[in-house]
Design an enzyme around this catalytic site. Structure first.
Site, PDB file in Angstrom:
ATOM      1  N   HIS A 131      -6.028   3.797  13.694  1.00  0.00           N
ATOM      2  CA  HIS A 131      -5.899   2.571  13.318  1.00  0.00           C
ATOM      3  C   HIS A 131      -5.292   1.229  14.149  1.00  0.00           C
ATOM      4  O   HIS A 131      -4.826   2.122  14.977  1.00  0.00           O
ATOM      5  CB  HIS A 131      -3.964   3.354  12.690  1.00  0.00           C
ATOM      6  CG  HIS A 131      -3.777   2.116  11.847  1.00  0.00           C
ATOM      7  ND1 HIS A 131      -2.926   1.264  11.732  1.00  0.00           N
ATOM      8  CD2 HIS A 131      -3.461   1.784  10.165  1.00  0.00           C
ATOM      9  CE1 HIS A 131      -2.642   0.582  10.649  1.00  0.00           C
ATOM     10  NE2 HIS A 131      -2.782   0.730   9.929  1.00  0.00           N
ATOM     11  N   CYS A 372      -7.534  -1.319   7.756  1.00  0.00           N
ATOM     12  CA  CYS A 372      -6.771  -1.639   9.785  1.00  0.00           C
ATOM     13  C   CYS A 372      -7.326  -1.258  10.260  1.00  0.00           C
ATOM     14  O   CYS A 372      -6.779  -0.243  11.806  1.00  0.00           O
ATOM     15  CB  CYS A 372      -5.301  -1.793   9.135  1.00  0.00           C
ATOM     16  SG  CYS A 372      -4.022  -2.321   8.658  1.00  0.00           S
TER      17      CYS A 372
HETATM   18  N1  C6P Z   1      -1.911   2.988   7.057  1.00  0.00           N
HETATM   19  C1  C6P Z   1      -2.695   2.336   5.067  1.00  0.00           C
HETATM   20  O1  C6P Z   1      -3.291   2.072   3.860  1.00  0.00           O
HETATM   21  P1  C6P Z   1       3.260   1.804   9.272  1.00  0.00           P
HETATM   22  O2  C6P Z   1       2.724   0.798   8.682  1.00  0.00           O
HETATM   23  O3  C6P Z   1       3.794   1.174  10.462  1.00  0.00           O
HETATM   24  O4  C6P Z   1       4.093   2.447   8.403  1.00  0.00           O
HETATM   25  O5  C6P Z   1       1.999   2.360   9.271  1.00  0.00           O
HETATM   26  C2  C6P Z   1       0.752   1.842  10.081  1.00  0.00           C
HETATM   27  C3  C6P Z   1      -0.589   3.163  10.867  1.00  0.00           C
HETATM   28  C4  C6P Z   1      -0.658   4.233  11.129  1.00  0.00           C
HETATM   29  N2  C6P Z   1      -1.664   4.881  11.659  1.00  0.00           N
HETATM   30  C5  C6P Z   1      -2.457   5.516  10.578  1.00  0.00           C
HETATM   31  C6  C6P Z   1      -2.902   5.963  10.712  1.00  0.00           C
HETATM   32  C7  C6P Z   1      -1.792   4.467   9.223  1.00  0.00           C
HETATM   33  O6  C6P Z   1      -2.359   4.985   7.833  1.00  0.00           O
HETATM   34  C8  C6P Z   1      -0.986   3.847   9.019  1.00  0.00           C
HETATM   35  C9  C6P Z   1      -0.730   2.989   8.277  1.00  0.00           C
HETATM   36  C10 C6P Z   1      -1.853   1.857   5.849  1.00  0.00           C
HETATM   37  O7  C6P Z   1      -3.558   2.889   5.747  1.00  0.00           O
HETATM   38  C11 C6P Z   1      -1.586   0.395   6.036  1.00  0.00           C
HETATM   39  S1  C6P Z   1      -2.570   0.559   6.593  1.00  0.00           S
END
Ligand code: C6P
Length: 415
Positions: A131, A372
């Site tokens: 990500h 992302c």
């Molecule tokens: N993925 C998705 O729709 P946060 O935003 O900090 O809670 O998480 C970030 C993040 C980091 N690593 C992985 C593997 C993720 O999947 C995510 C968040 C969401 O897939 C939003 S892009």
């Protein structure tokens, strides 16, 4: 197996679903079918009640007041930390730092450990399915310190190419950053195997657990994780709260990355000394209600049983995969043998955003886009995917609604 054990092993997704008020609403006049759980899960009544109770009875700042409310709020906040420890198999809860989520947890490691420990020519090894939040912080550190990012390639099934890690992880590797489960593909990575390779070179291992925590029972020691990052909102807890697990000796040696109240032992204009871990990394008033909600969500999830939840979601994913592949022109992106939670797909002739919009009109919420994880899209030569992702409350009839609506999308775009 005793009769009781047999009874307990029957997973009742409808009973789980009944605990989520939002799942009873309609969207565009249709019952909501919520399949965007990898982006954020819905909240059970117990979590909503915990937040209500916190603001109705306990609200005060933590670790600061001698008054009763402050002490009770502190206890409730610290209960959340212990709950994270239980989720991750960590006894010593000094090793759990509250953050806003996975993104902030990884940034903490990059800006504190990375800035202090990486230098010219040192190598940061990441996988091709990370990500952005496990890529960009490392690019910032690499640019500042002259370190180099190396990438474990992924194959056409969306798994790390076998043997690649042995070639890429070497004596210059200082950090391995690896996602436990990919949000774009669903791949479950062989974290322990990769961690062993990294540790043999003296490197530190950071695991992005954002997508694993809702689906997989976690034991950070068994995984070989030195750092493990999670987001509360993906495990039925509020947004704005998450956690970083870090080995005590690493956290103790790391400099603070944000300064302010709470993280100090003493301050003068000449010299400031810092609080012990984890307070050293929790500057300012934290998201107290979030930590309380996270504690309630983890209790709820562990009570349901992660193994039972995982088995239910695996069965749903298998069913969804079979049904999707039976539709004309559908291709699954991410076909690794070990997957969790996510079915990413493309449909011939239909842009994922159009698919998402059509499905929304049928009450079906999925996510479309690059998730992302743009390097994953580049690898597969596509701009985006449509992604259905599953949680403890989804049922086969949710999958049926998805497939029925998707069938209509395909008819429209095939014309
Ligand atoms: N993925 C998705 O729709 P946060 O935003 O900090 O809670 O998480 C970030 C993040 C980091 N690593 C992985 C593997 C993720 O999947 C995510 C968040 C969401 O897939 C939003 S892009």
């Amino acid at each position: 197996m005793s009769e009781l054990a047999v009874e307990k092993s029957v997973y009742d997704a409808d009973a789980v679903r009944a605990q989520f008020p939002i799942l009873h609403r309609e969207v565009h006049g249709k019952p909501l079918v919520y399949l965007d759980n990898a982006a954020s899960t819905q909240k059970p009544q117990v979590v909503i009640d915990a937040l209500d109770d916190y603001y109705s009875r306990l609200n005060a700042n933590v670790h600061r007041g001698v008054h009763r409310l402050s002490q009770e709020a502190t206890d409730a906040y610290e209960y959340g930390r212990k709950a994270v420890g239980r989720l991750l198999g960590v006894d010593d809860d000094r090793q759990i730092v509250f953050t806003r989520g996975t993104t902030e947890a990884i940034n903490l490691v990059a800006m504190s450990w990375g800035m202090a420990n990486l230098g010219e020519g040192d190598e940061i090894v990441l996988s091709g399915m990370e990500h952005h939040s496990n890529i960009v912080p490392w690019q910032l550190v690499a640019q500042a310190k002259g370190a180099v990012i190396k990438v474990l390639p992924i194959g056409d099934d969306g798994a790390i190419v076998p043997g690649a890690a042995e070639d890429i992880i070497g004596p210059r590797t200082k950090l391995l950053g690896i996602t436990h489960v990919s949000n774009a593909l669903g791949t479950i990575n062989p974290v322990r195997e990769l961690a062993d390779l990294a540790h043999a070179q003296g490197a530190v291992v950071l695991v992005d657990g954002a997508q694993a925590a809702p689906h997989v029972a976690i034991d950070v020691d068994a995984l070989g994780a030195d750092f493990y990052a999670i987001s509360g909102h993906k495990i039925y807890a509020p947004t704005g709260i998450g956690a970083l697990y870090g080995k005590a000796e690493l956290l103790e040696a790391m400099p603070p990355w944000q300064g302010g109240g709470e993280m100090i032992r003493s301050v003068s204009f000449e010299k400031t000394t810092y609080a012990p871990i984890p307070a050293k990394f929790e500057a300012g008033t934290p998201h107290i209600a979030g930590a309380v909600g996270l504690g309630a969500a983890i209790d709820w999830l562990l009570d349901l049983g992660l193994d039972a939840v995982a088995a239910h979601e695996d069965a749903l994913l298998a069913y969804a995969t079979e049904q999707l592949l039976a539709l004309p022109g559908v291709r699954i992106i991410g076909t690794a043998p070990h997957k969790a939670g996510v079915a990413s797909f493309v449909v011939d002739g239909a842009h994922p955003h159009d698919i998402g919009t059509f499905l929304d009109m049928a009450g079906v919420a999925i996510r479309t886009g690059h998730h992302c994880a743009q390097p994953v899209m580049t690898h597969f030569g596509i701009p985006a995917t449509a992604r259905a992702s599953f949680a403890a409350y989804n049922t086969r009839s949710d999958v049926d609604a998805l497939i029925k609506a998707l069938g209509r999308v395909i008819e429209v775009f095939a014309r």
